[in-house]
Design a protein around this motif. Structure first.
Motif, PDB file in Angstrom:
ATOM      1  N   LEU A 145       0.811  -1.200   0.000  1.00 27.18           N
ATOM      2  CA  LEU A 145       0.000   0.000   0.000  1.00 27.18           C
ATOM      3  C   LEU A 145       0.853   1.261   0.000  1.00 27.18           C
ATOM      4  CD1 LEU A 145      -2.866  -1.011   2.444  1.00 27.18           C
ATOM      5  CD2 LEU A 145      -3.038  -0.664  -0.016  1.00 27.18           C
ATOM      6  N   VAL A 146       1.959   1.219   0.739  1.00 29.08           N
ATOM      7  CA  VAL A 146       2.849   2.370   0.767  1.00 29.08           C
ATOM      8  C   VAL A 146       3.444   2.621  -0.613  1.00 29.08           C
ATOM      9  CG1 VAL A 146       5.058   3.221   1.635  1.00 29.08           C
ATOM     10  CG2 VAL A 146       3.380   2.253   3.215  1.00 29.08           C
ATOM     11  N   ASN A 147       3.793   1.543  -1.308  1.00 30.24           N
ATOM     12  CA  ASN A 147       4.422   1.671  -2.619  1.00 30.24           C
ATOM     13  C   ASN A 147       3.411   1.866  -3.745  1.00 30.24           C
ATOM     14  OD1 ASN A 147       7.016   1.432  -1.606  1.00 30.24           O
ATOM     15  ND2 ASN A 147       6.985  -0.795  -1.709  1.00 30.24           N
ATOM     16  N   SER A 148       2.128   1.750  -3.427  1.00 30.73           N
ATOM     17  CA  SER A 148       1.081   1.944  -4.426  1.00 30.73           C
ATOM     18  C   SER A 148       0.409   3.287  -4.174  1.00 30.73           C
ATOM     19  CB  SER A 148       0.039   0.820  -4.334  1.00 30.73           C
ATOM     20  OG  SER A 148       0.640  -0.433  -4.560  1.00 30.73           O
ATOM     21  N   LYS A 149       0.097   3.971  -5.235  1.00 28.63           N
ATOM     22  CA  LYS A 149      -0.502   5.291  -5.110  1.00 28.63           C
ATOM     23  C   LYS A 149      -1.504   5.493  -6.227  1.00 28.63           C
ATOM     24  CE  LYS A 149       0.748  10.188  -4.776  1.00 28.63           C
ATOM     25  NZ  LYS A 149       1.861  11.167  -4.855  1.00 28.63           N
ATOM     26  N   ASN A 150      -2.696   5.990  -5.870  1.00 32.95           N
ATOM     27  CA  ASN A 150      -3.690   6.263  -6.890  1.00 32.95           C
ATOM     28  C   ASN A 150      -3.250   7.435  -7.760  1.00 32.95           C
ATOM     29  OD1 ASN A 150      -5.583   4.293  -6.336  1.00 32.95           O
ATOM     30  ND2 ASN A 150      -6.621   5.510  -4.785  1.00 32.95           N
ATOM     31  N   PRO A 151      -3.594   7.414  -9.044  1.00 36.05           N
ATOM     32  CA  PRO A 151      -3.313   8.573  -9.894  1.00 36.05           C
ATOM     33  C   PRO A 151      -3.924   9.837  -9.295  1.00 36.05           C
ATOM     34  CG  PRO A 151      -4.062   6.715 -11.201  1.00 36.05           C
ATOM     35  CD  PRO A 151      -4.262   6.331  -9.772  1.00 36.05           C
ATOM     36  N   ASN A 152      -3.341  10.955  -9.597  1.00 35.73           N
ATOM     37  CA  ASN A 152      -3.758  12.220  -9.007  1.00 35.73           C
ATOM     38  C   ASN A 152      -5.252  12.478  -9.232  1.00 35.73           C
ATOM     39  OD1 ASN A 152      -3.418  14.709  -7.710  1.00 35.73           O
ATOM     40  ND2 ASN A 152      -3.178  15.756  -9.664  1.00 35.73           N
ATOM     41  N   GLY A 153      -5.985  12.624  -8.135  1.00 42.34           N
ATOM     42  CA  GLY A 153      -7.404  12.956  -8.213  1.00 42.34           C
ATOM     43  C   GLY A 153      -8.343  11.777  -8.311  1.00 42.34           C
ATOM     44  N   PHE A 154      -7.846  10.560  -8.515  1.00 39.66           N
ATOM     45  CA  PHE A 154      -8.722   9.382  -8.570  1.00 39.66           C
ATOM     46  C   PHE A 154      -9.382   9.163  -7.201  1.00 39.66           C
ATOM     47  CE2 PHE A 154      -7.654   6.338 -12.281  1.00 39.66           C
ATOM     48  CZ  PHE A 154      -7.577   7.395 -13.162  1.00 39.66           C
ATOM     49  N   ILE A 155     -10.683   8.921  -7.226  1.00 34.82           N
ATOM     50  CA  ILE A 155     -11.428   8.584  -6.014  1.00 34.82           C
ATOM     51  C   ILE A 155     -12.061   7.218  -6.231  1.00 34.82           C
ATOM     52  CG2 ILE A 155     -13.365   9.213  -4.515  1.00 34.82           C
ATOM     53  CD1 ILE A 155     -12.832  12.146  -5.300  1.00 34.82           C
ATOM     54  N   ASN A 156     -11.731   6.256  -5.369  1.00 32.97           N
ATOM     55  CA  ASN A 156     -12.222   4.883  -5.490  1.00 32.97           C
ATOM     56  C   ASN A 156     -12.913   4.495  -4.189  1.00 32.97           C
ATOM     57  OD1 ASN A 156     -10.642   4.638  -7.983  1.00 32.97           O
ATOM     58  ND2 ASN A 156      -8.876   4.459  -6.626  1.00 32.97           N
ATOM     59  N   VAL A 157     -14.213   4.305  -4.237  1.00 26.28           N
ATOM     60  CA  VAL A 157     -14.999   4.042  -3.037  1.00 26.28           C
ATOM     61  C   VAL A 157     -15.637   2.664  -3.127  1.00 26.28           C
ATOM     62  CG1 VAL A 157     -16.863   4.845  -1.547  1.00 26.28           C
ATOM     63  CG2 VAL A 157     -15.480   6.512  -2.814  1.00 26.28           C
ATOM     64  N   ASP A 158     -15.319   1.816  -2.169  1.00 28.31           N
ATOM     65  CA  ASP A 158     -15.956   0.504  -2.037  1.00 28.31           C
ATOM     66  C   ASP A 158     -17.104   0.666  -1.050  1.00 28.31           C
ATOM     67  OD1 ASP A 158     -16.717  -2.090  -1.279  1.00 28.31           O
ATOM     68  OD2 ASP A 158     -14.720  -2.900  -1.647  1.00 28.31           O
ATOM     69  N   CYS A 159     -18.325   0.701  -1.571  1.00 24.80           N
ATOM     70  CA  CYS A 159     -19.494   0.993  -0.744  1.00 24.80           C
ATOM     71  C   CYS A 159     -19.852  -0.205   0.139  1.00 24.80           C
ATOM     72  CB  CYS A 159     -20.674   1.372  -1.628  1.00 24.80           C
ATOM     73  SG  CYS A 159     -20.323   2.758  -2.738  1.00 24.80           S
ATOM     74  N   GLY A 160     -20.007   0.063   1.423  1.00 26.97           N
ATOM     75  CA  GLY A 160     -20.325  -0.992   2.385  1.00 26.97           C
ATOM     76  C   GLY A 160     -19.106  -1.626   3.017  1.00 26.97           C
ATOM     77  N   LEU A 161     -17.910  -1.273   2.557  1.00 24.07           N
ATOM     78  CA  LEU A 161     -16.675  -1.834   3.110  1.00 24.07           C
ATOM     79  C   LEU A 161     -16.490  -1.360   4.551  1.00 24.07           C
ATOM     80  CD1 LEU A 161     -14.006  -3.418   2.313  1.00 24.07           C
ATOM     81  CD2 LEU A 161     -12.997  -1.163   1.931  1.00 24.07           C
ATOM     82  N   SER A 162     -16.104  -2.282   5.437  1.00 17.20           N
ATOM     83  CA  SER A 162     -15.889  -1.906   6.840  1.00 17.20           C
ATOM     84  C   SER A 162     -14.594  -1.115   6.972  1.00 17.20           C
ATOM     85  CB  SER A 162     -15.829  -3.146   7.724  1.00 17.20           C
ATOM     86  OG  SER A 162     -14.595  -3.823   7.538  1.00 17.20           O
ATOM     87  N   ARG A 163     -14.512  -0.319   8.014  1.00 19.69           N
ATOM     88  CA  ARG A 163     -13.299   0.476   8.261  1.00 19.69           C
ATOM     89  C   ARG A 163     -12.090  -0.435   8.462  1.00 19.69           C
ATOM     90  NH1 ARG A 163     -14.355   5.868   9.460  1.00 19.69           N
ATOM     91  NH2 ARG A 163     -16.524   6.361   9.982  1.00 19.69           N
ATOM     92  N   TYR A 164     -12.317  -1.625   9.003  1.00 20.17           N
ATOM     93  CA  TYR A 164     -11.212  -2.529   9.322  1.00 20.17           C
ATOM     94  C   TYR A 164     -10.590  -3.128   8.056  1.00 20.17           C
ATOM     95  CZ  TYR A 164     -13.502  -2.142  13.843  1.00 20.17           C
ATOM     96  OH  TYR A 164     -14.062  -1.643  14.986  1.00 20.17           O
TER      97      TYR A 164
END
Length: 451
Positions: free
Chosen positions: A17-36
């Motif tokens: 996750l540290v080495n992966s980064k979304n392109p500038n401005g991309f918003i990706n929402v998994d609806c219903g996903l738990s915070r954990y």
């Protein structure tokens, strides 16, 4: 040993996750996903998805039936459903004056065990975007934000089952791409030619994460491809994998045609047409052709039609025809095409200062009113409880003129944010446990008539 393996896996995930980064401005929402479970890396696209927990104030989390999980990518697996109230809204922070590709994805997947696919309305701000009624579908629109720093995507119960959603995705586009005199662009289809059995193409091949599907009906076409690099750098940035394939007519003297239907027939549409020469031409070879849209040569600027087209009886026919000049001896070629219909949104959003003020008031008093979601004033049937608005002038943004918070369990002092409601005429704070005197700013509100 199991504990050690778990620690190694957790460390691996953190590093990824540290080495992966979304392109500038991309918003990706998994609806219903738990915070954990948030965030996580989607393995096919290498995009990071996060929970919707802070973007919506209502709804219930669910999960599709396991038999569907092997058929779909991970973001589809969880669901947020909305048994109540009637309208439920996501609020997403966006950049002002930016063009976004907005995609909402829905997979029923029998998440509730009822085997009944619901139907409901999807709104963008105060305006109807589309009706959702399929077991698996994605709705996509290109929308230009104005002065507002956020946008609202709302699901509305129409009495035909509980609304739900799986994924929300926003992709900022080049400012010069997909420009229209007015309105937003609702995607009708997006296809590439040359490989009818090809896969769907998206990010990372497409820097804007558009979904490109192969055109299935290509029986009268000859595919052409190249393994050389294809230059695709312009404001539209079509993927190189799309532009490296194309098709020409089987009969070299025939036209290459693409047809589509729009509903209702008066709907205006924009075709975006992509060309690339994929063959090395000999000195005596020339490829020259004319585009016709419903029999008329359209005003083409690079890859798209400058003004929208209204097709006769709702049937649109794009034809590429070889010119009759003696210098042209090769058939026309087409690589890809996108078609969007024009959506004019008649309802203006509520005055931004009023929206800011009422949200600060909501936060100050920790008001948990179920219908305080989406636009406060528009549409009228979803007017926030305790408010009335002036929306009589369609050329002006609606304003809040009444705020009734009587018997709402308020404590503390009268919120300063009330002064942001510059058009407020009636204020009722009776039957609460407020402390302190009447603040001076209320006397300075020239519009306030009754308190």
């Amino acid at each position: 040993m199991k504990k050690y393996c778990l620690m190694v896996w957790q460390m691996f995930m953190i590093i990824v996750l540290v080495n992966s980064k979304n392109p500038n401005g991309f918003i990706n929402v998994d609806c219903g996903l738990s915070r954990y479970e948030s965030p996580y890396l989607e393995l096919n696209t290498r995009l990071i998805y996060t929970t919707d927990a802070d973007l919506v104030k209502s709804g219930e989390s669910g999960r599709i039936d396991k038999i569907f999980e092997t058929m779909y990518e991970r973001p589809y697996w969880t669901v947020r459903s909305f048994p109540k109230p009637e309208r439920n809204c996501y609020e997403i922070n966006t950049e002002r004056k930016t063009t976004y590709l907005i995609r909402a994805k829905f997979l029923y997947g029998n998440y509730d065990g009822r085997n009944t696919v619901p139907s409901f309305d999807l709104y963008l701000g105060p305006n109807l975007w589309t009706v959702v009624e399929a077991n698996s579908t994605a709705k996509e629109i290109i929308h230009h934000t104005t002065s507002q720093s956020s946008l609202q995507i709302c699901l509305v119960n129409t009495g035909s089952g509980t609304p739900f959603i799986n994924v929300l995705e926003l992709r900022p586009l080049d400012r010069e791409a997909y420009r229209t005199p007015s309105g937003s662009l609702k995607m009708l289809f997006r296809r590439y030619l040359g490989n009818p059995e090809g896969d769907m193409i998206r990010y990372p091949s497409d820097v804007y994460d558009r979904y490109w599907y192969p055109l299935s009906q290509q029986k009268q076409l000859i595919p052409i491809t190249t393994t050389l690099n294809v230059y695709t750098k312009n404001e539209y940035n079509p993927p190189e994998t799309v532009m490296a394939t194309g098709a020409t007519p089987l009969d070299a003297n025939a036209s290459l045609s693409v047809e589509w239907i729009v509903e209702p027939p008066t709907t205006q549409c924009y075709p975006y047409i992509y060309f690339s020469e994929l063959q090395t031409l000999e000195a005596n070879e020339t490829r020259e052709f004319i585009l016709y849209l419903n029999g008329e040569p359209p005003n083409i600027l690079t890859v798209f039609k400058e003004l929208p087209t209204q097709c006769t009886d709702g049937k649109c026919v794009l034809q590429l025809t070889k010119t009759s000049t003696s210098t042209s001896n090769l058939p026309p070629v087409l690589n890809a095409i996108e078609v969007y219909t024009v959506m004019d949104f008649p309802q203006m959003e509520t005055n931004e200062d009023d929206v800011t003020g009422i949200k600060v008031i909501q936060g100050t008093y920790e008001l948990n009113k179920l219908n305080w979601q989406g636009d406060p004033c528009i549409p009228r049937e979803f007017l926030w409880e305790g408010l009335s608005c002036n929306d009589s002038d369609n050329s002006m943004r609606p304003t809040i003129i009444t705020l009734d918070l009587s018997s709402s369990g308020l404590t503390g002092v009268i919120a300063k944010a009330i002064k942001n409601l510059a058009h407020l005429q009636h204020l009722d704070l009776s039957n609460n446990s407020l402390s302190g005197g009447v603040p001076e700013f209320l006397a300075d509100m020239s519009s306030l008539l009754v308190m």
